[in-house]
Design a protein around this motif. Sequence first.
Motif, PDB file in Angstrom:
ATOM      1  N   LEU A 125      14.547 -21.564  14.513  1.00 43.09           N
ATOM      2  CA  LEU A 125      15.186 -22.055  15.573  1.00 43.09           C
ATOM      3  C   LEU A 125      16.429 -19.890  16.216  1.00 43.09           C
ATOM      4  CD1 LEU A 125      17.796 -25.244  14.391  1.00 43.09           C
ATOM      5  CD2 LEU A 125      15.526 -24.665  15.786  1.00 43.09           C
ATOM      6  N   THR A 127      19.381 -18.554  17.164  1.00 46.61           N
ATOM      7  CA  THR A 127      21.548 -18.966  17.107  1.00 46.61           C
ATOM      8  C   THR A 127      22.063 -17.956  18.246  1.00 46.61           C
ATOM      9  OG1 THR A 127      22.017 -18.131  15.074  1.00 46.61           O
ATOM     10  CG2 THR A 127      20.255 -20.870  15.484  1.00 46.61           C
ATOM     11  N   ILE A 139      25.896 -25.347  14.334  1.00 47.53           N
ATOM     12  CA  ILE A 139      24.694 -25.059  13.782  1.00 47.53           C
ATOM     13  C   ILE A 139      25.243 -25.557  12.101  1.00 47.53           C
ATOM     14  CG2 ILE A 139      22.637 -23.699  12.201  1.00 47.53           C
ATOM     15  CD1 ILE A 139      22.294 -24.114  15.846  1.00 47.53           C
ATOM     16  N   ARG A 141      25.103 -26.243   8.513  1.00 46.58           N
ATOM     17  CA  ARG A 141      24.830 -25.286   7.474  1.00 46.58           C
ATOM     18  C   ARG A 141      25.399 -26.304   5.871  1.00 46.58           C
ATOM     19  NH1 ARG A 141      21.792 -21.002   8.095  1.00 46.58           N
ATOM     20  NH2 ARG A 141      21.593 -19.823  10.119  1.00 46.58           N
ATOM     21  N   VAL A 155      20.474 -24.454   6.827  1.00 49.12           N
ATOM     22  CA  VAL A 155      20.225 -24.927   8.078  1.00 49.12           C
ATOM     23  C   VAL A 155      20.284 -26.908   7.808  1.00 49.12           C
ATOM     24  CG1 VAL A 155      19.947 -25.827  10.307  1.00 49.12           C
ATOM     25  CG2 VAL A 155      20.085 -23.750   9.317  1.00 49.12           C
ATOM     26  N   GLU A 173      28.323 -20.108  15.148  1.00 50.50           N
ATOM     27  CA  GLU A 173      27.154 -19.878  15.637  1.00 50.50           C
ATOM     28  C   GLU A 173      26.740 -21.684  16.224  1.00 50.50           C
ATOM     29  OE1 GLU A 173      22.834 -19.338  12.794  1.00 50.50           O
ATOM     30  OE2 GLU A 173      25.341 -20.331  11.889  1.00 50.50           O
ATOM     31  N   TYR A 175      23.254 -23.279  18.755  1.00 53.48           N
ATOM     32  CA  TYR A 175      21.802 -23.700  19.068  1.00 53.48           C
ATOM     33  C   TYR A 175      21.961 -23.365  20.313  1.00 53.48           C
ATOM     34  CZ  TYR A 175      17.242 -25.685  20.373  1.00 53.48           C
ATOM     35  OH  TYR A 175      16.119 -25.579  20.462  1.00 53.48           O
ATOM     36  N   MET A 179      12.784 -22.568  20.694  1.00 53.36           N
ATOM     37  CA  MET A 179      12.962 -22.602  17.886  1.00 53.36           C
ATOM     38  C   MET A 179      11.217 -22.513  18.407  1.00 53.36           C
ATOM     39  SD  MET A 179      12.263 -26.790  18.111  1.00 53.36           S
ATOM     40  CE  MET A 179      13.708 -27.137  18.208  1.00 53.36           C
ATOM     41  N   THR A 220      16.855 -19.794  10.287  1.00 56.17           N
ATOM     42  CA  THR A 220      17.549 -18.761  11.910  1.00 56.17           C
ATOM     43  C   THR A 220      17.220 -17.465  11.996  1.00 56.17           C
ATOM     44  OG1 THR A 220      19.651 -18.928  11.338  1.00 56.17           O
ATOM     45  CG2 THR A 220      19.432 -21.012  11.990  1.00 56.17           C
ATOM     46  N   GLU A 221      17.306 -16.914  13.450  1.00 54.94           N
ATOM     47  CA  GLU A 221      17.177 -15.966  14.030  1.00 54.94           C
ATOM     48  C   GLU A 221      18.018 -15.968  15.181  1.00 54.94           C
ATOM     49  OE1 GLU A 221      15.483 -12.166  14.271  1.00 54.94           O
ATOM     50  OE2 GLU A 221      15.010 -13.573  12.400  1.00 54.94           O
ATOM     51  N   ARG A 222      18.920 -14.139  14.964  1.00 52.49           N
ATOM     52  CA  ARG A 222      20.111 -14.007  15.851  1.00 52.49           C
ATOM     53  C   ARG A 222      20.387 -13.749  16.978  1.00 52.49           C
ATOM     54  NH1 ARG A 222      24.985 -14.347  13.960  1.00 52.49           N
ATOM     55  NH2 ARG A 222      24.521 -16.166  11.809  1.00 52.49           N
TER      56      ARG A 222
END
Length: 469
Positions: A125, A127, A139, A141, A155, A173, A175, A179, A220-222
């Motif tokens: 995802l 974020t 998100i 967690r 997550v 954080e 979404y 994705m 996740t990738e920021r």
Amino acid sequence: MALDIVIMAAGKGTRMRSSLPKVLHNLAGRSLLQHVLQNVAALGADRIVVVTGHGADAVEAAVAAPQVQFVRQMPQLGTGHAVQQAAPLLHDAGTTLILNGDVPLIEPATAAALVAACGGERLALLTVLLDDPSGYGRIVRGDPAGRSATEGGRVQGIVEHKDASPAQRLIREVYTGVMAAPTAALKRWLGALRNENVQGEYYLPDVVALAVADGVAVVTERATSETEVLGVNSPLQLADLERRYQRRQADALMEAGVRLADPARFDLRGTLDCGSDVEIDVNGVFEGRVVLGDGVRIGANCVIRNATIAAGALIQPFTHIDGEALGVQVGAGAQVGPFARLRPGAVLGDEVHIGNFVEVKNSTLGRGAKANHLAYLGDATVGARVNYGAGSITANYDGANKHRTVIGDDVHVGSNCVLVAPVTLGAGATIGGGSTISKDAPAGQLTVSRAKQLSLAGWKRPVKVPKST
């Protein structure tokens, strides 16, 4: 392993209050959807599927390309439903990247990092951290029950703002709607979506819970910034994103040494390549591909499209240069404007002067030629050091065909002349002011063509007749 890209572009965009499909609204000279397609081109996808719906014919015509396939979402029943329409076209073995056609500024590197994070095995995802996350899905967690809804940990799901608890609403954080998923698993999750909600729609974020239930890792990738994940839903948001984009372009130019008088009053709607010591005054608009050589100065309120301007040239305020497909070339040390217009095929040699209210189209001017005032040069070849007088024109069109005018080196064309093409003025010729030239003028001679001047003694100027009462 295949990479497929799905771009959701079916929405109407009600808040845009426009008959134009939302994804076709322009940002920096290109449609929102064109930005998305351009940004992912470097990923080398095996298949790009654009999901259309509202205004589908117009959208598909606008971005048609050999590598792009289209499916239609009719009716539009949510984001999950949109991807369901694309699912039959996706390769089973590989990764599917899902993007939004109204989120135009995602960076290629960010998209590539998200695909890498998925690796064909995990649900990844995209974020972003927001100071004010109101309205966004958070998100979540921690453990499956959400008792540790922190920004660390695994997550567990996405909770919409309206459904979030007070503790969950503190999560920064969110979404972004982007994705990457293992395609085979994605197809399975899409088939399991339910529309048991107030809207009766199928929501793509629901696949997160399905992935967790399947034991598939959710990672996740920021995003690097908020700007690259902002969507457009209204003219206000479009204008805000335009200014963000333009400021980003301006900052990059200034970091490379370009001097912008005011980066807030600068618009780039294409590409701009600049040499050293380039200066650009306020309200410049650059479209298509523009190249500025060393030391070029651009005055205020200029519009320049598809042009190459060589070193040391000065483009004075309110000049309009539009090369269209042919392009425009301005030589080193040339001066253009103010209030000049260069049209497609204009090629100005070094140290050429084009002054106020002069228009040049499909014409070549040799070194040092000058047309300083109120003139038109169309379909002409002009030699070096020519002086082209105020009010003079080339009559290049006979009503059916265009014809060329050839003006040799060192010619002097007086004011208010008409050169009826096809015609050639020999080197060093002088054309007397007010002449209409329809035959070739010999080199080195004075050529005059005008009626004899008469003065009529006793002539009376007409007077106004009084109105009868």
